[in-house]
Design an enzyme around this catalytic site. Structure first.
Site, PDB file in Angstrom:
ATOM      1  CG  ASP A   1      -2.051   0.878   1.187  1.00  0.00           C
ATOM      2  OD1 ASP A   1      -3.157   0.397   1.414  1.00  0.00           O
ATOM      3  OD2 ASP A   1      -1.863   2.068   0.906  1.00  0.00           O
ATOM      4  CD  GLU A  26      -5.347  -1.297  -1.628  1.00  0.00           C
ATOM      5  OE1 GLU A  26      -5.763  -2.412  -1.289  1.00  0.00           O
ATOM      6  OE2 GLU A  26      -5.534  -0.275  -0.951  1.00  0.00           O
TER       7      GLU A  26
END
EC number: 2.7.7.7
Length: 389
Positions: free
Chosen positions: A13, A129
């Site tokens: 992320d 992500e």
DNA sequence: TCTGGGGTCCTAGGACCC
DNA sequence: TCTGGGGTCCTAGGACCC
């Protein structure tokens, strides 16, 4: 005798992604509360002395929401999804920047390419992500010194370093036996974190967390769990599976039980085709179907034209045309219809979407209008009249 | 000062066909 | 005239995610 390899999945992320990209462009904002969101009306202004003047959150008027906030801004109590007007009350002096999706997409491609150099099996989960398959990579199963998982840890560090080298940005990575746990783990040490967990760590590291940390438990399920006095993942794990099934239905109840115990066998999805392509817009003020007919019609046409171009650019045609309306009271309705032949043509979409619109009672004022094409297939060469553009 | 824009997936009812 | 079950497609809404 060889043991089967231990499964290792990473979730990566990017840290405050949009805001961090903006800080690369405006380094003088580093350390300051910055919020990204809203329309195009608040571009930074380059002054004669070479410095920039930025818009303040306090100066914003409109219906935008925060897309991303820097960590100093989050410390002031604002977060993504919050209305900008509301955020202005909490952090009036925060800098407000407009979203620049082209720029974020460019950085998205760069960080994904940097990851792929180390680990090519990637599941795309949006602009900032991804999941990464680590199981079969060289060294992933090897201990390093006293660290039994040193090999896979080194790979994760390698990925982080490569991302930083390629983009100048930091990310946080969770490394665990599955997607569910990795998604949770990547948030445990943000920003610039690396968290490695095995099933043995679940009681200590996962169970104390609130149920909402599980990807798939949203506001509704979270609220219902709260009424059942279930707040942490551990409290969820204490409940019997049949009881959860009774409360939440066969599918979701069983999934809740699995999730609370860290059970998730889903494979990575490394290729997918879009199901729907859509365009929608929230108006500056609520519009009335009759009184604001001309304005509404112009917006409708513009959305259809943008949508047709999106389809043609991406190379898709679709058979199901739909609209979405959100009224002043925030109630949302959709209508759609399936036509004979798939299309990417603005005129065809406009016609079908217009018929859908006629099936809605337009007494209330409207705040949002959207147009959508689904049942997509790839535009075959020469098969689609809309594909010329 | 309420609540953007782009998606996915699931459920459920009705039509229609075998 | 009534009684089935299964499968697929279409439509509408809703939960959830980034």
């Amino acid at each position: 005798m060889t043991r089967p390899p231990r499964r290792w999945i990473a979730h990566l992320d990017m840290d405050a992604f949009y805001a961090s990209v903006e800080l690369l462009r405006y380094p003088d904002l580093k350390g300051r509360p910055v919020v990204i969101g809203g329309g195009r009306r608040h571009q930074p202004e380059l002054l004669a002395d070479g410095t920039r003047r930025y818009a303040r959150l306090a100066d914003y008027t409109g219906r935008g929401v925060i897309t991303t906030a820097t960590y100093p801004a989050r410390d002031l109590g604002v977060h993504s999804g919050m209305g900008l007007m509301k955020a202005a009350l909490r952090a009036p002096q925060a800098v407000l920047l407009p979203t620049d999706f082209d720029q974020y997409r460019a950085y998205s491609r760069r960080f994904k390419a940097a990851v792929a150099e180390v680990a090519p099996l990637i599941e795309d989960r949006g602009i900032d992500e991804i999941y990464i398959e680590l199981t079969e990579l060289p060294g992933a199963q090897e201990p390093v010194g006293h660290d039994p998982y040193g090999g896979v840890r080194a790979i994760a560090l390698d990925i982080k370093n490569n991302v930083r080298r390629a983009t100048g940005l930091t990310c946080s990575i969770g490394v665990t036996p599955n997607k569910l746990l990795s998604k949770i783990a990547s948030e445990l040490d943000k920003p610039d974190g690396l968290t490695l967990l095995t099933h043995e760590d679940i009681p200590e590291r996962i169970w104390p967390l609130p149920v909402r940390r599980i990807n798939g438990i949203g506001p509704k399920a979270g609220a219902k769990l709260a009424t059942l006095d279930i707040h942490t993942i551990g409290e969820l794990a204490e409940r019997e599976r049949p009881w959860l099934v009774q409360q939440f239905g066969r599918s979701y109840g069983a999934w809740l039980h699995d999730a609370s115990h860290g059970v998730d066998e889903r494979a990575l999805v490394t290729h997918s085709e879009p199901v729907t392509i859509s365009r929608e817009t929230t108006f500056d003020r609520d519009l009335h179907a009759k009184r604001d007919k001309a304005e509404l019609s112009a917006i409708f046409t513009r959305l259809v034209e943008q949508l047709a171009l999106d389809l043609q650019r991406k190379g898709y045609v679709g058979r199901t045309i739909g609209i979405k309306l959100r009224f002043e009271d925030f109630k949302t309705v959709t209508r759609d219809m399936t036509i004979e032949a798939p299309t990417a043509e603005a005129a065809t979409i406009r016609l079908a979407a217009g018929l859908c619109l006629k099936r809605v009672d337009l007494a209330r004022r409207i705040r949002l209008l959207g147009v959508r094409v689904s049942a997509l297939r790839r535009a075959g060469p020469g098969s689609d009249p809309g594909a010329r553009a």
